[in-house]
Design an enzyme around this catalytic site. Sequence first.
Site, PDB file in Angstrom:
ATOM      1  N   ILE A 171      41.036  15.470  54.938  1.00 17.68           N
ATOM      2  CA  ILE A 171      39.712  15.207  55.519  1.00 17.68           C
ATOM      3  C   ILE A 171      39.687  15.474  57.021  1.00 17.68           C
ATOM      4  O   ILE A 171      38.647  15.824  57.576  1.00 17.68           O
ATOM      5  CB  ILE A 171      39.242  13.777  55.180  1.00 17.68           C
ATOM      6  N   GLY A 183      46.942   5.505  55.495  1.00 20.89           N
ATOM      7  CA  GLY A 183      46.103   6.379  54.675  1.00 20.89           C
ATOM      8  C   GLY A 183      45.144   7.226  55.488  1.00 20.89           C
ATOM      9  O   GLY A 183      45.496   7.773  56.534  1.00 20.89           O
ATOM     10  N   ASP A 228      42.612   6.277  57.265  1.00 23.74           N
ATOM     11  CA  ASP A 228      42.392   5.658  58.572  1.00 23.74           C
ATOM     12  C   ASP A 228      43.448   6.110  59.578  1.00 23.74           C
ATOM     13  O   ASP A 228      43.129   6.567  60.684  1.00 23.74           O
ATOM     14  CB  ASP A 228      42.403   4.140  58.417  1.00 23.74           C
ATOM     15  N   SER A 281      38.254   3.023  49.229  1.00 22.67           N
ATOM     16  CA  SER A 281      38.883   1.921  48.481  1.00 22.67           C
ATOM     17  C   SER A 281      39.820   2.363  47.363  1.00 22.67           C
ATOM     18  O   SER A 281      40.428   1.524  46.708  1.00 22.67           O
ATOM     19  CB  SER A 281      37.850   0.938  47.911  1.00 22.67           C
ATOM     20  N   GLY A 293      42.620   4.067  47.591  1.00 23.31           N
ATOM     21  CA  GLY A 293      44.019   4.185  48.006  1.00 23.31           C
ATOM     22  C   GLY A 293      44.686   2.829  47.958  1.00 23.31           C
ATOM     23  O   GLY A 293      44.772   2.189  46.907  1.00 23.31           O
TER      24      GLY A 293
END
Length: 171
Positions: A10, A31, A33, A121, A123
């Site tokens: 991403i 992850g 973030d 949500s 992951g």
Amino acid sequence: MQITLVEGDITEQRVDAVVNAANSALLGGGGVDGAIHRKGGPAILEGCRALRASHYGRGLPTGQAVATTAGALAARWVIHTVGPVYSRTDDRSEQLASCYRESLRVADELGAASVAFPAVSAGIYGWPMDDAARIAVSTVLETPTEVTDIRFVLFTDDAYAAFERALALQR
């Protein structure tokens, strides 16, 4: 509105806004973030700290969304949203759907025409991928928005396949 599925990273998307599956602290994590904060650089963290110092002293509540600069990412903005942790005993589907609705609301406020979403949500928060995909696709399709280019950017073959199935069921 055009919905596209992309298997990949991403942080590489050239869009107006990238959605970050953030934690409520807004200070980076693992992850998606962590990847967004690492690649986007310190400007994103500075924006998140400013949000924490103003309206979100206790953190961003689950299901809400806010925006910061995208720093060094190819996008203009990062829209941070906090997904719910999956529970077998407590239905949190509405909170997950709210992540997508609120992210699109923020995108519209920013004037973003293109948005890249991760599987929020799905992951470390443990949401089953097929259900996460169903909620994501149906919510995006049902939400009025000015965004014309929506991408679900999925990191694994399994995630891509789940979103492909969910999209096929909606069309």
